[in-house]
Design a protein around this motif. Structure first.
Motif, PDB file in Angstrom:
ATOM      1  N   ASP A 115      -3.965   8.001   6.373  1.00  0.00           N
ATOM      2  CA  ASP A 115      -5.302   8.583   6.220  1.00  0.00           C
ATOM      3  C   ASP A 115      -6.036   7.989   5.014  1.00  0.00           C
ATOM      4  O   ASP A 115      -7.259   7.910   5.007  1.00  0.00           O
ATOM      5  CB  ASP A 115      -5.215  10.107   6.060  1.00  0.00           C
ATOM      6  N   LYS A 116      -5.304   7.570   4.022  1.00  0.00           N
ATOM      7  CA  LYS A 116      -5.893   7.066   2.778  1.00  0.00           C
ATOM      8  C   LYS A 116      -6.145   5.555   2.814  1.00  0.00           C
ATOM      9  O   LYS A 116      -7.121   5.083   2.237  1.00  0.00           O
ATOM     10  CB  LYS A 116      -4.950   7.409   1.619  1.00  0.00           C
ATOM     11  N   ILE A 117      -5.274   4.793   3.475  1.00  0.00           N
ATOM     12  CA  ILE A 117      -5.330   3.331   3.339  1.00  0.00           C
ATOM     13  C   ILE A 117      -6.068   2.610   4.467  1.00  0.00           C
ATOM     14  O   ILE A 117      -6.371   1.430   4.344  1.00  0.00           O
ATOM     15  CB  ILE A 117      -3.925   2.723   3.177  1.00  0.00           C
TER      16      ILE A 117
ATOM     17  N   ASP B 113       0.299   6.078   3.386  1.00  0.00           N
ATOM     18  CA  ASP B 113      -0.559   7.218   3.714  1.00  0.00           C
ATOM     19  C   ASP B 113      -1.687   6.709   4.601  1.00  0.00           C
ATOM     20  O   ASP B 113      -2.717   6.242   4.111  1.00  0.00           O
ATOM     21  CB  ASP B 113      -1.112   7.838   2.430  1.00  0.00           C
TER      22      ASP B 113
ATOM     23  N   GLU C 175      -7.094   0.395  -2.051  1.00  0.00           N
ATOM     24  CA  GLU C 175      -5.903   1.264  -2.031  1.00  0.00           C
ATOM     25  C   GLU C 175      -4.606   0.492  -2.260  1.00  0.00           C
ATOM     26  O   GLU C 175      -3.541   1.083  -2.382  1.00  0.00           O
ATOM     27  CB  GLU C 175      -5.824   2.022  -0.704  1.00  0.00           C
TER      28      GLU C 175
ATOM     29  N   ASP D 266      -9.499   2.422   7.046  1.00  0.00           N
ATOM     30  CA  ASP D 266     -10.870   2.896   7.240  1.00  0.00           C
ATOM     31  C   ASP D 266     -11.088   3.313   8.692  1.00  0.00           C
ATOM     32  O   ASP D 266     -10.147   3.304   9.498  1.00  0.00           O
ATOM     33  CB  ASP D 266     -11.888   1.844   6.779  1.00  0.00           C
TER      34      ASP D 266
ATOM     35  N   TYR E   5       0.844  -1.195   0.000  1.00  0.00           N
ATOM     36  CA  TYR E   5       0.000   0.000   0.000  1.00  0.00           C
ATOM     37  C   TYR E   5       0.880   1.246   0.000  1.00  0.00           C
ATOM     38  O   TYR E   5       2.016   1.204   0.472  1.00  0.00           O
ATOM     39  CB  TYR E   5      -0.861   0.043   1.272  1.00  0.00           C
TER      40      TYR E   5
END
Length: 125
Positions: free
Chosen positions: A90-92, A88, A103, A94, A85
């Motif tokens: 915040d992105k990867i 990040d 992601e 939940d 991944y």
């Protein structure tokens, strides 16, 4: 800065054997200005400890070269699942702190040893 270099040189001579995985992660992220041989030795020990953790615990997550690696024992086949991944958080992750499959940038199944699984997507250091 010189004290840090001296300390890293001293630990290099001992092969970073007393260093824990969290400490190596911290030092790896700090990216201290040291020679390539020391950086390579730190990286090798870091990945070695990741493989030991994978073998003992059946799973490990670590950051290497800007990517997050999520490795765990395969439930349906002999081997290790290796997912990669972007690093990040915040992105990867939940809201339940679970990785979001969409992601993922790469992944696969490694049927070798835990060490093979750690190097599966990275290549040799």
């Amino acid at each position: 800065m010189e004290a840090t270099k001296a300390y890293l040189n001293q630990e290099y001579k001992k092969g970073f054997k007393d260093w824990t995985l969290p400490y190596l992660q911290h030092m790896h992220i700090k990216n201290h200005p040291v020679s390539k041989k020391i950086t390579d030795a730190m990286n090798k020990r870091y990945l070695e400890l990741c493989a030991i953790t994978l073998e003992q615990d059946g799973a490990v997550q670590f950051v290497y070269n800007g990517l997050l690696y999520d490795l765990f024992e395969s439930s349906c086949e002999d081997g290790w699942v290796v997912n990669v991944y972007p690093n990040d958080k915040d992105k990867i992750f939940d809201e339940d702190n679970q990785l979001i499959d969409d992601e993922q940038v790469d992944g696969g199944l490694c049927t070798g040893s835990a060490k093979d699984a750690v190097y599966f997507m990275i290549g040799e250091v």
